[in-house]
Design a protein around this motif. Structure first.
Motif, PDB file in Angstrom:
ATOM      1  N   LYS A   1       0.813  -1.212   0.000  1.00 21.26           N
ATOM      2  CA  LYS A   1       0.000   0.000   0.000  1.00 21.26           C
ATOM      3  C   LYS A   1       0.852   1.269   0.000  1.00 21.26           C
ATOM      4  N   ASP A   2       2.053   1.159  -0.536  1.00 19.58           N
ATOM      5  CA  ASP A   2       2.947   2.315  -0.572  1.00 19.58           C
ATOM      6  C   ASP A   2       2.400   3.377  -1.526  1.00 19.58           C
ATOM      7  N   LEU A   3       2.612   4.632  -1.163  1.00 15.03           N
ATOM      8  CA  LEU A   3       2.178   5.764  -1.978  1.00 15.03           C
ATOM      9  C   LEU A   3       3.372   6.627  -2.366  1.00 15.03           C
ATOM     10  N   LEU A   4       3.318   7.159  -3.568  1.00 17.81           N
ATOM     11  CA  LEU A   4       4.275   8.178  -3.990  1.00 17.81           C
ATOM     12  C   LEU A   4       3.597   9.532  -3.814  1.00 17.81           C
TER      13      LEU A   4
ATOM     14  N   ARG B   1      10.429   6.166 -10.186  1.00 14.32           N
ATOM     15  CA  ARG B   1       9.978   5.087  -9.309  1.00 14.32           C
ATOM     16  C   ARG B   1       9.393   3.895 -10.065  1.00 14.32           C
ATOM     17  N   TYR B   2       9.045   4.079 -11.316  1.00 13.35           N
ATOM     18  CA  TYR B   2       8.424   3.007 -12.111  1.00 13.35           C
ATOM     19  C   TYR B   2       7.239   2.396 -11.373  1.00 13.35           C
ATOM     20  N   CYS B   3       6.343   3.244 -10.922  1.00 13.85           N
ATOM     21  CA  CYS B   3       5.162   2.779 -10.191  1.00 13.85           C
ATOM     22  C   CYS B   3       4.245   1.976 -11.118  1.00 13.85           C
ATOM     23  N   ALA B   4       3.580   0.995 -10.551  1.00 14.13           N
ATOM     24  CA  ALA B   4       2.618   0.206 -11.321  1.00 14.13           C
ATOM     25  C   ALA B   4       1.515   1.114 -11.862  1.00 14.13           C
ATOM     26  N   ASN B   5       1.179   0.926 -13.132  1.00 16.17           N
ATOM     27  CA  ASN B   5       0.115   1.696 -13.795  1.00 16.17           C
ATOM     28  C   ASN B   5       0.441   3.181 -13.924  1.00 16.17           C
ATOM     29  N   ALA B   6       1.721   3.561 -13.729  1.00 18.83           N
ATOM     30  CA  ALA B   6       2.072   4.986 -13.831  1.00 18.83           C
ATOM     31  C   ALA B   6       1.850   5.524 -15.233  1.00 18.83           C
ATOM     32  N   GLU B   7       1.990   4.663 -16.239  1.00 20.96           N
ATOM     33  CA  GLU B   7       1.813   5.104 -17.613  1.00 20.96           C
ATOM     34  C   GLU B   7       0.379   5.532 -17.914  1.00 20.96           C
ATOM     35  N   SER B   8      -0.547   5.137 -17.038  1.00 17.96           N
ATOM     36  CA  SER B   8      -1.945   5.509 -17.246  1.00 17.96           C
ATOM     37  C   SER B   8      -2.252   6.918 -16.763  1.00 17.96           C
ATOM     38  N   LEU B   9      -1.311   7.565 -16.099  1.00 18.84           N
ATOM     39  CA  LEU B   9      -1.535   8.943 -15.669  1.00 18.84           C
ATOM     40  C   LEU B   9      -1.690   9.819 -16.897  1.00 18.84           C
TER      41      LEU B   9
END
Length: 222
Positions: free
Chosen positions: A165-168, A206-214
């Motif tokens: 449940k980490d947040l950026l 950070r290469y967050c999951a689903n970041a490309e959907s922003l």
């Protein structure tokens, strides 16, 4: 004999030393005035925000919207962990904090991102905080946050491990002459800058999951 002495005193040659001294004083006064002029802050100088800021990783357009056209020249200080080029993905994943301090024309803009680990601050906490008095909600795709005082915050899921449940968190703070968040231009520029930052931090650092959907562009305000 007396006439000779008086003639010498009244002759041009006798007055030459005084003429030279006066000329030297005049030159010194000009030099001092020029030095003061060069050292005096030029309020009419262009702030000149560059096209890229924060280690050339973020567009400068929204920063330009927060600073006047003229005044103290633009400076970038204490910028670290924003540039992504030349670093391995593993190295970027270790970057839990990045900061960039910008100033110009009497305005300061502080841009930061940080990884909030352990689930101590979850999405529901952010949504609750966004509804508090004096705050205006922000939404950018899966990212949520709020305008608060002279700045903005956006949060997006960025689990270090699957199921985490980490947040950026990305924040932008404005001080000085640019801190009036009632000004529509300031609000839009702050919201646009925090959106630019979270896209870059989530996608390129950070290469967050689903970041490309922003989505591109500015977040929804309200």
């Amino acid at each position: 004999m007396t006439e000779t002495v008086l003639a010498a005193k009244s002759s041009p040659a006798g007055r030459a030393p005084w003429k030279i001294s006066a000329a030297m004083v005049a030159v010194l006064l000009v030099l001092v005035a020029a030095g003061v002029w060069l050292l005096w802050p030029d309020e009419d100088a262009a702030v000149a925000v560059p096209g890229k800021v924060c280690e050339k990783s973020l567009p400068g357009g929204n920063v330009k919207g927060l600073m006047p056209e003229h005044g103290e020249k633009f400076q970038e200080k204490n910028a670290y962990n924003f540039a992504s080029a030349g670093h391995s993905q593993d190295a970027m994943r270790d970057w839990g904090l990045g900061q960039c301090l910008l100033s110009g024309g009497g305005v300061t803009v502080e841009v930061e991102y940080r990884l909030l680990q352990g689930g101590d601050h979850a999405r529901e906490d952010v949504e609750r905080d966004a509804g508090k008095s004096g705050r205006t909600p922000l939404t950018l795709g899966d990212a949520v946050g709020y305008l608060n005082g002279p700045g903005a915050h956006l949060f997006v899921d960025c689990p270090v491990r699957s199921g985490g449940k980490d947040l950026l968190e990305v924040s932008v703070g404005v001080g000085g002459n640019g801190s009036d968040m009632k000004d529509p231009t300031v609000r839009e520029s702050v919201a646009g800058l925090v959106a630019d930052t979270i896209r870059h931090a989530a996608q390129d650092i950070r290469y967050c999951a689903n970041a490309e959907s922003l989505p591109g562009g500015a977040p929804s305000i309200g």
